[in-house]
Enzyme design. Structure first.
Site: not given
Length: 561
Positions: A244, A467, A496
């Protein structure tokens, strides 16, 4: 952006924890090596990083026992590394980052007689901004990670501002959780004015509680810290995995220090384009969450025989709206209102692991049993300090990184338009980021992440096609900007953070790259992992307020923004 999950066995989480004067790099300026000419933007920081890394290489890290409260397993060690607060002045004030390590096991899980040679240290960043990977070394006991743990020392750390690493704070943790709270999808003008007032007060609190050091908590400094950590670990080249927001740190590192990189995995990539960091990225995220929220509702509808929430996604939405209206009239357990409901169900957009528990809790609540929903959604006072710290770091880094719109009319226009088609997350996301409109510290210009052919070792990018937290378009853009990188896509899936999770195809590519340096000849795709099975209400999978949303985002939303 937001911290990603690091999968553990059976899909549960081992790790739980997103003015325009430049203060660092400028677009297109690599500046990672000594000898950058004086006067070039970022030149002082580049020289300061080289000085700090040389000192760290000489001093190393003195690993020892971890703090008792970390409850570290046998064999896990902890230490600190000193980094400059301001890389333009490497001999000035320093801060200490906490670091954790589990040495390579050398044990081949497929052949007990074979001793696996050590390949170095694997440093992991779980994202955020504001998440810690201090527990990352524990992942080595999970079957999907045992081969990697055999070859690498697993290294976790708390980035600057997080936990004990010169922690930031913007408000008294005792006042952090504001519950019950509202979560209007189409807020009134009065509600908007209330949130503007709160955003201004929060920004002031960050400046008052953090002082002059506030401006130095940036993504560029996080990337520079990573190079000092590399040197302190005795690694000539870094092996790194970021998830991320951690992918943005990795991309910055590759642009600043291409010759210092050995291998890099970017899992659930942020769109690094300078014109999207961070305001546009957050709008894109809100739009993507609407699609993922639809995926969840359609799954619930397919299992109406279990949950009784409706046989279509639209009927499931009506059940959710009914629950929200009831909670607005009377909070469950005195603490769970519409805001806490939305916060708990936002996790469904991140991880389908949590679909059964959320659906079961909603079903039980509408049938008269609020206990499962309270267990999932009630804020935990015990986690308030950690959540407040994570929010402060998240806000400081994203607000410092780039110029944000300072005119409320821009925010109001963009989010009003988006909420017409994507109501679930849009305004909640906007209010969380709104302190950046009134930020008191200087803003930087974002680095133009970009490498040419041969400048960087081949990079592995992992992404799920649906996602929501880091929309798939970001992975495509990251792939275009890092020459020679290869993208592995999990099709028709939206979890995710997919590395080391339930998808064996994805994990095969991860292992081949980290263990052998081998990438697919071209972009690869994997079939989706199986959807979760419906289940009845049970104990919560993660303590409320501790964040099962990717280690950080739930706690960020605990501040009702």
């Amino acid at each position: 952006m937001r911290a990603a999950v690091l999968y553990a066995a059976a899909g549960s989480l081992l790790l739980t924890t997103l003015a325009a004067a430049p203060a660092g790099g400028a677009p297109g300026m690599p500046g990672g090596a000594p000898g950058v000419p004086a006067g070039v933007p970022g030149a002082a920081e580049a020289r300061g990083t080289a000085i700090a890394a040389a000192r760290a290489k000489g001093g190393g890290i003195r690993f020892g026992a971890c703090p008792a409260e970390q409850e570290a397993p046998a064999g896990m060690q902890c230490g600190t590394v000193s980094v400059p607060l301001d890389y333009a002045h490497p001999s000035g004030r320093h801060i200490k980052l906490t670091v954790s390590r589990m040495r390579a096991t050398h044990k081949d899980p497929r052949n007990s007689k074979r001793k696996v040679p050590r390949q170095g240290a694997l440093v992991y960043n779980p994202g955020g901004p504001g998440a810690s990977s201090m527990n990352f070394p524990m992942i080595g006991v999970v079957p999907e990670w045992k081969r990697i743990a055999a070859a690498y020392d697993l290294i976790g750390y708390a980035p600057r501002g997080v936990d004990r690493s010169a922690p930031l704070s913007c408000e008294d943790p005792k006042h952090f959780f504001k519950a019950p709270s509202q979560a209007p999808t189409h807020p009134t003008e009065a509600y908007k004015r209330q949130r503007i007032t709160r955003a201004k007060a929060y920004a002031r609190g960050c400046a008052e509680r953090s002082g002059s050091k506030l401006r130095f908590y940036t993504s560029l400094n996080n990337a520079r810290d990573l190079d000092v950590l590399r040197a302190a670990l005795g690694e000539s080249r870094l092996t790194f995995m970021g998830a991320s927001y951690g992918t943005y740190i990795g991309a910055l590192y590759g642009t600043l220090f291409p010759s210092h990189l050995r291998r890099m995995v970017l899992d659930s990539a942020v769109d690094p384009a300078p014109d999207r960091i961070w305001y546009r990225d957050n709008l894109d995220q809100s739009a993507a969450f609407e699609d993922r929220w639809t995926d969840f509702r359609e799954w619930v509808a397919r299992h109406d025989d279990v949950y009784g929430l409706g046989v279509t996604a639209a009927r499931v939405q009506r059940s959710y709206d009914t629950a929200s209206a009831r909670l607005a009239a009377k909070a469950a357990g005195g603490k769970v209102g519409p805001g806490q409901l939305q916060n708990a169900f936002l996790t469904a957009g991140y991880y389908d692991d949590f679909w059964p528990s959320r659906a079961a809790a909603l079903s039980a609540y509408l049938k008269g049993d609020a206990k499962p929903l309270i267990r999932l959604a009630e804020p935990s006072p015990e986690t308030a300090a950690e959540a407040e710290n994570g929010t402060a770091v998240y806000t400081a880094v994203e607000c410092n990184d780039v110029p944000w719109p300072t005119d409320w009319a821009v925010w109001d226009r963009d989010n009003t338009r988006l909420a017409r088609v994507a109501p679930f997350e849009t305004w909640d996301n906007a209010f969380m980021n709104l302190p950046c409109a009134y930020w008191p510290a200087p803003r930087q210009r974002p680095l133009d992440v970009r490498t040419g052919p041969g400048e960087l070792p081949p990079v592995l990018i992992l992404a799920a096609e649906r996602d929501a937290a880091t929309p798939y378009a970001g992975a495509l853009e990251m792939n275009r900007r890092l020459a020679g990188s290869v993208l592995v896509t999990e099709r028709d899936a939206g979890t995710h953070g997919i590395g080391g999770g339930p998808n064996k195809c994805v994990n095969a590519h991860l292992d081949a790259y980290l263990l052998e340096g081998r990438l697919p000849a071209r972009h690869a795709s994997c079939a989706p992992h199986p959807e979760p099975r419906p289940a009845a209400p049970a104990e919560p999978d993660v303590p409320a307020g501790r964040t099962d949303r990717g280690t950080l985002r739930d706690s960020l939303k605990g501040k009702d923004s």
